[in-house]
Write a protein that holds these residues in place. Structure first.
Motif, PDB file in Angstrom:
ATOM      1  N   ALA A 135       0.820  -1.216   0.000  1.00 48.99           N
ATOM      2  CA  ALA A 135       0.000   0.000   0.000  1.00 48.99           C
ATOM      3  C   ALA A 135       0.851   1.260   0.000  1.00 48.99           C
ATOM      4  N   SER A 136       1.966   1.250   0.716  1.00 51.23           N
ATOM      5  CA  SER A 136       2.786   2.466   0.794  1.00 51.23           C
ATOM      6  C   SER A 136       3.396   2.813  -0.562  1.00 51.23           C
ATOM      7  N   GLY A 137       3.714   1.798  -1.382  1.00 51.83           N
ATOM      8  CA  GLY A 137       4.238   2.065  -2.713  1.00 51.83           C
ATOM      9  C   GLY A 137       3.199   2.676  -3.630  1.00 51.83           C
ATOM     10  N   ILE A 138       1.954   2.219  -3.511  1.00 54.69           N
ATOM     11  CA  ILE A 138       0.862   2.830  -4.271  1.00 54.69           C
ATOM     12  C   ILE A 138       0.684   4.281  -3.831  1.00 54.69           C
ATOM     13  N   PHE A 139       0.736   4.491  -2.528  1.00 59.81           N
ATOM     14  CA  PHE A 139       0.602   5.848  -1.986  1.00 59.81           C
ATOM     15  C   PHE A 139       1.691   6.766  -2.525  1.00 59.81           C
ATOM     16  N   ARG A 140       2.930   6.294  -2.568  1.00 55.82           N
ATOM     17  CA  ARG A 140       4.040   7.117  -3.051  1.00 55.82           C
ATOM     18  C   ARG A 140       3.776   7.636  -4.463  1.00 55.82           C
ATOM     19  N   ALA A 141       3.331   6.740  -5.336  1.00 58.68           N
ATOM     20  CA  ALA A 141       3.135   7.123  -6.736  1.00 58.68           C
ATOM     21  C   ALA A 141       1.890   7.975  -6.938  1.00 58.68           C
ATOM     22  N   ASP A 142       0.840   7.709  -6.172  1.00 59.71           N
ATOM     23  CA  ASP A 142      -0.403   8.468  -6.331  1.00 59.71           C
ATOM     24  C   ASP A 142      -0.345   9.828  -5.630  1.00 59.71           C
ATOM     25  N   ALA A 143       0.209   9.840  -4.424  1.00 61.68           N
ATOM     26  CA  ALA A 143       0.265  11.085  -3.651  1.00 61.68           C
ATOM     27  C   ALA A 143       1.459  11.946  -4.038  1.00 61.68           C
ATOM     28  N   LEU A 144       2.471  11.336  -4.673  1.00 63.11           N
ATOM     29  CA  LEU A 144       3.733  12.021  -4.987  1.00 63.11           C
ATOM     30  C   LEU A 144       4.368  12.585  -3.723  1.00 63.11           C
ATOM     31  N   ARG A 145       4.362  11.745  -2.702  1.00 55.86           N
ATOM     32  CA  ARG A 145       5.001  12.077  -1.431  1.00 55.86           C
ATOM     33  C   ARG A 145       6.009  10.986  -1.092  1.00 55.86           C
ATOM     34  N   ALA A 146       7.143  11.403  -0.541  1.00 52.61           N
ATOM     35  CA  ALA A 146       8.229  10.480  -0.256  1.00 52.61           C
ATOM     36  C   ALA A 146       7.841   9.490   0.832  1.00 52.61           C
ATOM     37  N   ILE A 147       8.359   8.262   0.693  1.00 50.63           N
ATOM     38  CA  ILE A 147       8.216   7.235   1.714  1.00 50.63           C
ATOM     39  C   ILE A 147       9.592   7.009   2.343  1.00 50.63           C
ATOM     40  N   PHE A 148       9.646   6.995   3.655  1.00 44.13           N
ATOM     41  CA  PHE A 148      10.925   6.821   4.341  1.00 44.13           C
ATOM     42  C   PHE A 148      11.537   5.462   4.016  1.00 44.13           C
ATOM     43  N   VAL A 149      10.723   4.402   4.062  1.00 46.97           N
ATOM     44  CA  VAL A 149      11.172   3.070   3.693  1.00 46.97           C
ATOM     45  C   VAL A 149       9.954   2.198   3.457  1.00 46.97           C
ATOM     46  N   ASP A 150      10.071   1.257   2.517  1.00 44.82           N
ATOM     47  CA  ASP A 150       9.013   0.266   2.303  1.00 44.82           C
ATOM     48  C   ASP A 150       9.657  -1.001   1.773  1.00 44.82           C
ATOM     49  N   TRP A 151       8.943  -2.105   1.880  1.00 39.61           N
ATOM     50  CA  TRP A 151       9.494  -3.403   1.498  1.00 39.61           C
ATOM     51  C   TRP A 151       9.772  -3.492  -0.004  1.00 39.61           C
ATOM     52  N   LYS A 152       8.857  -3.006  -0.818  1.00 39.00           N
ATOM     53  CA  LYS A 152       8.991  -3.151  -2.258  1.00 39.00           C
ATOM     54  C   LYS A 152      10.254  -2.487  -2.781  1.00 39.00           C
ATOM     55  N   SER A 153      10.549  -1.285  -2.339  1.00 40.29           N
ATOM     56  CA  SER A 153      11.742  -0.597  -2.837  1.00 40.29           C
ATOM     57  C   SER A 153      13.018  -1.316  -2.443  1.00 40.29           C
ATOM     58  N   GLY A 154      12.948  -2.180  -1.431  1.00 43.63           N
ATOM     59  CA  GLY A 154      14.119  -2.945  -1.030  1.00 43.63           C
ATOM     60  C   GLY A 154      14.608  -3.898  -2.098  1.00 43.63           C
ATOM     61  N   GLY A 155      13.777  -4.176  -3.101  1.00 42.51           N
ATOM     62  CA  GLY A 155      14.214  -5.007  -4.208  1.00 42.51           C
ATOM     63  C   GLY A 155      15.365  -4.405  -4.988  1.00 42.51           C
ATOM     64  N   GLN A 156      15.648  -3.120  -4.778  1.00 41.26           N
ATOM     65  CA  GLN A 156      16.749  -2.454  -5.467  1.00 41.26           C
ATOM     66  C   GLN A 156      18.093  -2.684  -4.795  1.00 41.26           C
ATOM     67  N   VAL A 157      18.124  -3.496  -3.725  1.00 43.87           N
ATOM     68  CA  VAL A 157      19.410  -3.765  -3.062  1.00 43.87           C
ATOM     69  C   VAL A 157      20.360  -4.521  -3.984  1.00 43.87           C
ATOM     70  N   ASN A 158      19.837  -5.107  -5.067  1.00 42.65           N
ATOM     71  CA  ASN A 158      20.692  -5.799  -6.033  1.00 42.65           C
ATOM     72  C   ASN A 158      21.588  -4.859  -6.822  1.00 42.65           C
ATOM     73  N   TYR A 159      21.249  -3.568  -6.861  1.00 45.99           N
ATOM     74  CA  TYR A 159      21.902  -2.657  -7.795  1.00 45.99           C
ATOM     75  C   TYR A 159      23.028  -1.833  -7.178  1.00 45.99           C
ATOM     76  N   ARG A 160      22.815  -1.302  -5.985  1.00 42.86           N
ATOM     77  CA  ARG A 160      23.817  -0.393  -5.436  1.00 42.86           C
ATOM     78  C   ARG A 160      24.050  -0.694  -3.961  1.00 42.86           C
ATOM     79  N   LYS A 161      25.310  -0.756  -3.595  1.00 40.61           N
ATOM     80  CA  LYS A 161      25.640  -1.053  -2.204  1.00 40.61           C
ATOM     81  C   LYS A 161      25.196   0.069  -1.283  1.00 40.61           C
ATOM     82  N   ASP A 162      25.384   1.332  -1.710  1.00 37.21           N
ATOM     83  CA  ASP A 162      25.000   2.440  -0.835  1.00 37.21           C
ATOM     84  C   ASP A 162      23.489   2.456  -0.604  1.00 37.21           C
ATOM     85  N   PHE A 163      22.715   2.153  -1.639  1.00 35.82           N
ATOM     86  CA  PHE A 163      21.263   2.069  -1.450  1.00 35.82           C
ATOM     87  C   PHE A 163      20.928   0.947  -0.474  1.00 35.82           C
TER      88      PHE A 163
END
Length: 490
Positions: A405-433
């Motif tokens: 739900a928080s990922g849907i909220f981010r895209a619809d509300a255009l407001r930043a999310i501090f952290v959510d599970w879905k965005s964690g899928g990007q841990v494959n790409y960058r160590k700093d992220f």
């Protein structure tokens, strides 16, 4: 079949598969990642405090440039221009399957039947991808374009195949490279090969120019033990050692099914069909030991980004297409029993994600294969946040868990999310992220709700379920959500 009626049928099947089965979704899978990135690229002030959009992983694709360009030209939103591309590329894929089938000597009607079976899609268990993706992501455009290129190559329309594969390369290079390897192998030493290479060369130059000055993704080096541990936890689909044994057995069975159907059809095959319908599945099977060697043994940092196991898609699709084609050919010869058997196999591949387990085929095929995550309460929350909170506000959903739900909220509300599970899928790409995501995830999920502690990390609002409401006035609430302002909460 004449071009216009054929185009109409392919587009009709694309619309049927889009609105029916396998269907489509929005902001339920990877568009939760791509849409915020697109919105931030369009207006850097939007979501500027969101970790997800900082140094994103779209540098080596033209997906974002095409989406922004179509939005500017059409005046439509990202959803409309992305889904339009999704429908068009699905129609091209269906045309590609039709061309492959007719190259095998099937009649127009039988070829359309085969294409319709393939248009049902298939789930690629393990790598967690689909032959026809639900959402309009780079892979969702690249894979259908490759199916189109295969069909064109089967009819020796080589320049058309090269153009379609070059477009796939522009959308998602890792997906297109196996096709290009086989295409170049097929035509090495032939006349005019430079002309056939021209679309790929142009595409490579375009991507190089688009990516100039952008970075952040690692290509060389080894994963640290901490990175490996985090990726195994958050993205286990890239690590074959975490898979259920039944999944590996399934791909061996699919390979055997594809070979059996291939042998029944081989007398009608051109060299082009043989190369792609054997070569791509072979690369898919080789991806399993290759991934184990390069990722799990060598710890090559590039492998979680490329994810070679996704080549198993071609094992599944080849088995599905060849089974449907074998069934259609048997039906043309009035051999009804083998026709029913082969067509049933093609249908089972489409509707049963793991058919080494107890089959549960679906009838009728037009069904919803995904959960409904968009709700009126979530829409209301997004509308309130977009209208009533500062554009640089940061939200946290402390009790959301692995929910989307928080990922849907981010895209619809255009407001930043501090952290959510879905965005964690990007841990494959960058160590700093990965480091920042994991630190935020631990902060959000460990310990009681503590507004002063959240304020120190720049969080503006927290969103809770009603059963977890706090003993203080809410900034906003509806039937499913209660929002509290974090700043000045002492």
């Amino acid at each position: 079949m004449k071009p216009l009626p054929l185009a109409a049928v392919c587009l009709g099947l694309a619309l049927l598969t889009f609105f029916g089965y396998p269907g489509h979704t929005w902001l339920q899978q990877d568009t939760q990642i791509y849409v915020p990135i697109l919105e931030h690229d369009r207006d850097p002030a939007v979501l500027r405090n969101d970790l997800l959009v900082q140094d994103p992983h779209v540098a080596f694709t033209l997906y974002d440039e095409v989406a922004r360009g179509l939005r500017a030209v059409s005046g439509q939103g990202f959803r409309e221009v992305l889904q339009a591309q999704q429908i068009v590329t699905r129609a091209l894929a269906i045309w590609g399957f039709y061309l492959l089938a007719t190259a095998l000597g099937l009649s127009s009607g039988a070829a359309l039947l085969v294409a319709a079976f393939c248009a049902l899609g298939a789930t690629i268990t393990g790598p967690q991808v689909l032959s026809f993706e639900y959402e309009p992501t780079p892979r969702a455009f690249a894979v259908p374009l490759l199916f189109c290129a295969m069909g064109l190559a089967a009819h020796r329309r080589y320049l058309g195949a090269s153009l379609a594969a070059a477009a796939a390369f522009l959308y998602h290079p890792p997906t297109a490279l196996p096709f290009w390897g086989l295409f170049l192998l097929l035509w090495w030493g032939r006349r005019f090969r430079l002309l056939l290479l021209a679309p790929l060369a142009v595409a490579a130059v375009i991507l190089a120019l688009a990516a100039h000055g952008e970075g952040g993704q690692a290509f060389f080096g080894q994963l640290t033990p901490w990175q490996e541990q985090l990726q195994r936890m958050r993205a286990p689909y890239a690590w074959i050692s975490t898979w259920h044994a039944a999944w590996i057995v399934q791909y061996c069975l699919l390979c055997l099914i594809g070979i059996a159907a291939f042998l029944r059809l081989r007398r009608k095959m051109t060299l082009e069909i043989e190369v792609f319908l054997l070569g791509l599945p072979l690369l898919g099977m080789l991806s399993m030991p290759l991934s184990w060697l390069l990722l799990e043994r060598a710890k090559w940092v590039l492998m979680p980004q490329v994810q070679p196991l996704r080549l198993l898609l071609f094992v599944t699709v080849a088995a599905q297409f060849l089974s449907a084609a074998a069934g259609a050919r048997a039906a043309m010869s009035r051999r009804w029993l083998p026709a029913a058997g082969w067509l049933a196999m093609a249908y089972l591949i489409a509707t049963q994600p793991v058919f080494t387990e107890r089959p549960q085929p679906v009838w009728p095929p037009l069904r919803v294969a995904y959960p409904a995550l968009h709700t009126a309460a979530l829409d209301q929350l997004s509308a309130w946040a977009r209208a009533s909170t500062p554009s640089d506000a940061v939200f946290l959903f402390p009790d959301a868990g692995h929910g989307l739900a928080s990922g849907i909220f981010r895209a619809d509300a255009l407001r930043a999310i501090f952290v959510d599970w879905k965005s964690g899928g990007q841990v494959n790409y960058r160590k700093d992220f990965a480091e920042q995501w994991w630190a935020r995830w631990q902060l959000a999920k460990n310990g009681p709700i503590d507004l002063p502690r959240y304020e120190a990390f720049g969080i503006s609002y927290i969103v809770l379920k009603p059963e977890h409401r706090l003993l203080q006035p809410a900034a906003y609430q509806n039937a499913a959500y209660v929002v509290y302002a974090v700043q000045h909460s002492r």
